[in-house]
Design an enzyme around this catalytic site. Structure first.
Site, short mmCIF file in Angstrom:
data_model
loop_
_atom_site.label_atom_id
_atom_site.label_comp_id
_atom_site.label_asym_id
_atom_site.label_seq_id
_atom_site.Cartn_x
_atom_site.Cartn_y
_atom_site.Cartn_z
CG HIS A 480 -1.83 -0.92 1.52
ND1 HIS A 480 -2.48 -1.96 0.15
CD2 HIS A 480 -2.79 -1.83 1.81
CE1 HIS A 480 -3.54 -2.54 0.70
NE2 HIS A 480 -3.71 -3.32 1.86
CB CYS A 774 1.21 -2.02 -18.17
SG CYS A 774 1.32 -3.73 -18.36
#
Length: 831
Positions: A480, A774
């Site tokens: 996170h 990506c």
């Protein structure tokens, strides 16, 4: 006020010379020193009245340390103390059995640094020990306290053995080279001791295995550290890191004296980059200093300077077990069920108020809180073992947390999420409120956030604050912390122990090198971000200096993020992570709902100049760290290597078919790609399914070494390929991408990774088909030209990185990118 000092001697010239010598060691404000020596006619002797007046004059309220030379000086001092007592004067005093010169010198330095009376007395009375150690001698040392109460004599060797027995590990440590020509002689030793005295931590210097007290100038001088020697600075105590940093920088500066070793080759480099690298060696053992145990890893690039704010990460205490009577079981079950539901609802409320990456993180955690398996585990303990709700919940959640951690791979990250759920459900059961992030909202100036790890609820509120950098002890390159920092465009470093950082201090964070520098110099801090980052819009298509077009695209996870990406100047979408739209849902979204979501993304980029925008949609990437309630997958010992990505289609083919139908209806011109492809056969099967649904541009992600090695065959059956560097690095290096300890292996710039990418690039060139990246590597300005030189034609990243990557590409021609790529394939040790 500093402690006062009184020198009692039979000879005034002797006392004045001793004081003059001691004061040479002090730079800045001098302590109060009074002399009571000799007789009025200039002869030898001592006078108790003069001693009394000197004590009263030296006293500023924090006590007086008294030094005496010969026996009658002690007698006069005793009489002076009695006279003060008779007068009702309450002055704390210490009459010290310390060596006259060495003891006074130590006391002067410590008093100038603000040390208290006890510290001065201890250091002064043991100040002869370093000299005795070098000479191999022993002497009886003692102390005479106020009122001439003599303590038991102790040999210097006993004192030394006591001090050196079982030394405690330092809380902070750093190595530094002595650069001044004459080494750590008396004056530099005094500067070090004076600076050390301003910190509460115990500070020591070590050379050749011998450790001395850095608050004692005499001890430092006897260390024998000469120009070119390397010494270790050790700190033990609350502000150890700050003390070690300050003393290290002082030694590295050369004390303003003539240098015998160029500063640039010492611990303090004249260049800002070297200075930053050096300061990063200041550390807490087992982490910053010992990179083998827990290396620091920069996970979001950039440099930022701000005050440090620690987020309270105190772990909740396990509740005491309480057996309940059978009659209370229904009520306890209901209480636990209600707490779980309320916690899940609170997460969902936060998710609704959040945006972007924070929203996705919260929604993923909400799905954990509402997980029926977890509720069943906890309530069954209430119903079958008559456990109270608190202890039943704690036991069930803790057991599942361990299972997640033991699973390893990406799923291990969910353990942090579940710990947050565990804490919030328990708090609700106990009638408490958890809101650590509220502290951050109250901070009015830009700050660096330090936390053990970011809980989902903390993550959601962080964008509302003035955070300009993040430092955590735990987490991995895709945790996170990492994802949010990248989304916010701020630097982040993981693997930094919290106890090595002091709240309220200025801290420089370098998210590229992994450096975290406390109280950086002006040179080190030059160019660092001091305010929240602002998004710079990309104003023209990406291209090299000689005009070779490189598409610069955006990664998104929600349909509503598409417009923000378009506003940032992205040329299109290189990765739409469709699974984020599924998180927190108990049922699969309808085809109609999915169709509208995909159409919304296309609309954001469609205009007169671009009627068919480049939008790449990745099919559902569920499993491992992204479980979905309506997609029950088998329990696996290592989910990161199990059924995830395209592999879920073998178990739930209808889910993929409905998604393809929705995309064909809402975004028929979209580029389609499947995640977690390992073999050409899988790529061919996906291409057949996708084309059968009416979608024309079909590709796959290469995230596994096997797919990279089979790139030629894969390009034969698909129209394009996009490289997912995050997972490709994880599987190439066999390194859990969530592990802070292995974060250094998550390096897309490693020749091992670049050689795989080069092989994919060669296959793309031979097939004359597009090749994109990506993964996080695409948004790295330094790596982007290398990727272009290897054959990559598009780069997809967080919108905040577009402008920086574009600027870097414009600095180099395409041939220069190719040369840079060629050089990057060579292993460093082979050059």
């Amino acid at each position: 006020m500093p402690v006062g000092l009184v020198v009692v001697s039979h000879s005034r010239p002797l006392a004045e010379a001793a004081v003059e010598l001691a004061l040479i060691m002090v730079h800045g404000e001098r302590p109060s020193i009074e002399i009571a020596a000799g007789t009025d006619d200039g002869g030898f002797g001592t006078d108790s009245a003069a001693v009394m007046e000197a004590i009263m004059s030296a006293n500023a309220g924090d006590g007086v340390a008294i030094f005496v030379d010969l026996g009658s000086a002690l007698t006069s001092t005793d009489m002076a103390l009695e006279m003060l007592e008779d007068m009702g004067e309450e002055i704390e005093t210490r009459v010290l059995a310390a060596p006259f010169v060495e003891g006074l010198t130590a006391a002067v330095v410590l008093a100038a640094g603000g040390a208290d009376l006890d510290a001065i007395a201890t250091e002064a009375t043991s100040s002869l020990a370093p000299k005795l150690e070098l000479l191999g001698s022993e002497v009886v040392a003692g102390e005479v306290s106020s009122g001439s109460t003599k303590e038991s004599p102790t040999s210097a060797s006993e004192t030394r053995e006591s001090q050196q027995a079982a030394p405690q590990p330092p809380d902070a440590a750093a190595e530094v080279q002595v650069v001044n020509k004459v080494g750590l002689h008396a004056r530099p030793a005094a500067e070090i001791a004076g600076l050390a005295a301003t910190f509460s931590a115990a500070v020591a210097l070590e050379k050749d295995g011998r450790e001395v007290n850095a608050k004692s100038p005499i001890s430092i001088a006897t260390l024998g550290a000469t120009c070119g020697d390397t010494v270790r600075v050790l700190g033990r105590g609350e502000d150890a890191l700050a003390a070690v940093t300050a003393i290290k920088e002082l030694i590295a500066s050369g004390f303003g004296e003539e240098l015998g070793v160029p500063v640039a080759s010492s611990a303090r480099s004249a260049s800002s980059s070297s200075a930053r690298a050096d300061s990063a060696t200041v550390s807490a053992p087992g982490s910053l200093a010992d990179d083998r145990k827990r290396p620091r890893t920069g996970v979001s690039p950039g440099r930022a300077l701000g005050i440090l704010v620690k987020l309270d990460s105190a772990a909740p205490v396990a509740p005491k077990h309480r057996d309940i009577p059978e009659t209370e079981v229904p009520a306890e079950t209901a209480r636990l069920t209600e707490a779980l539901a309320a916690t899940a609802a609170a997460y969902e409320t936060q998710a609704a108020e959040a945006t972007g990456q924070a929203k996705a993180i919260i929604e993923a955690t909400a799905s954990l809180a509402a997980d029926p398996e977890l509720a069943v585990r906890a309530t069954s303990l209430v119903q079958t073992k008559s456990r109270d709700a608190e202890s039943a919940w704690w036991e069930a959640a803790t057991a599942l947390t361990k299972e997640l951690r033991d699973a390893g791979g990406l799923i291990a990250e969910r353990a942090t999420d579940l710990e947050d759920v565990r804490a919030r459900v328990l708090a609700r059961l106990q009638g408490k409120t958890l809101d650590a992030a509220a502290k951050l909202l109250a901070v009015k100036e830009p700050f660096v956030l330090a936390a053990k790890d970011l809980a989902p609820a903390d993550t959601a509120r962080l964008p509302e604050t003035k955070a300009i950098a993040i430092v955590t002890e735990e987490g991995g390159p895709t945790s996170h912390t990492t994802l949010l920092a990248r989304a916010m465009g701020i630097p982040a470093v993981i693997g930094v122990p919290l106890d090595s950082l002091q709240e309220g201090k200025k801290v420089l964070v370098d998210g590229k090198t992994g450096e975290v520098i406390a109280n950086p110099s002006a040179e080190q801090a030059r160019g660092a971000l001091t305010a929240p980052a602002t998004l710079v819009k990309l104003t023209k298509p990406g291209a090299t200096k000689d005009g070779v077009h490189i598409e610069l695209l955006a990664n998104i996870g929600k349909p509503e993020e598409a417009q923000a990406a378009a506003d940032a100047g992205a040329e299109g979408i290189g990765l739409f992570r469709t699974e984020f739209a599924y998180f927190g849902k108990t049922e699969e979204p309808s085809v109609a709902a999915q169709t509208e979501a995909y159409a919304k993304v296309i609309r954001a980029f469609t205009n007169d100049k671009n009627p068919t925008p480049h939008v790449t949609i990745r099919t559902l990437d569920a499993g491992s760290d992204k479980p979905l309630k309506f997609l029950p997958l088998p329990q696996e010992p290592n989910p990161a290597l199990g059924v995830r990505g395209y592999r879920t289609a073998k178990l739930f083919p209808d889910v993929l078919k409905r998604q393809l139908d929705a995309i064909a209806a809402g975004a028929p011109e979209a580029w389609m790609m499947a995640p977690m492809i390992a073999l050409p056969e899988e790529a061919a099967a996906f291409a057949e399914l996708t084309r059968a649904a009416g979608l024309k541009q079909v590709g796959v992600m290469i995230e596994t070494p096997s797919a990279a090695l089979c790139a030629k065959e894969i390009f034969e059956v698909v129209d394009f390929v996009s490289i997912g560097t995050n997972d490709l690095a994880q599987y190439t290096f066999a390194a859990d991408r969530e592990s802070a300890e292995l974060g250094h292996l998550q390096n897309p710039a490693s020749p091992a990774m670049l050689r795989l990418i080069a092989q994919i690039g060669a296959a793309a060139i031979a097939a004359d088909k597009p090749l994109g990246v990506c993964g996080e590597a695409a948004g790295n300005p330094d790596l982007a030209p290398v990727l272009v030189g290897l054959g990559v034609t598009s780069l997809s990243m967080n919108p905040r990185r577009l402008a920086n990557v574009s600027a870097k590409l414009q600095e180099l021609s395409f041939p220069e990118c190719q040369q840079l790529a060629k050089e990057s394939l060579i292993w460093q040790g082979s050059k």
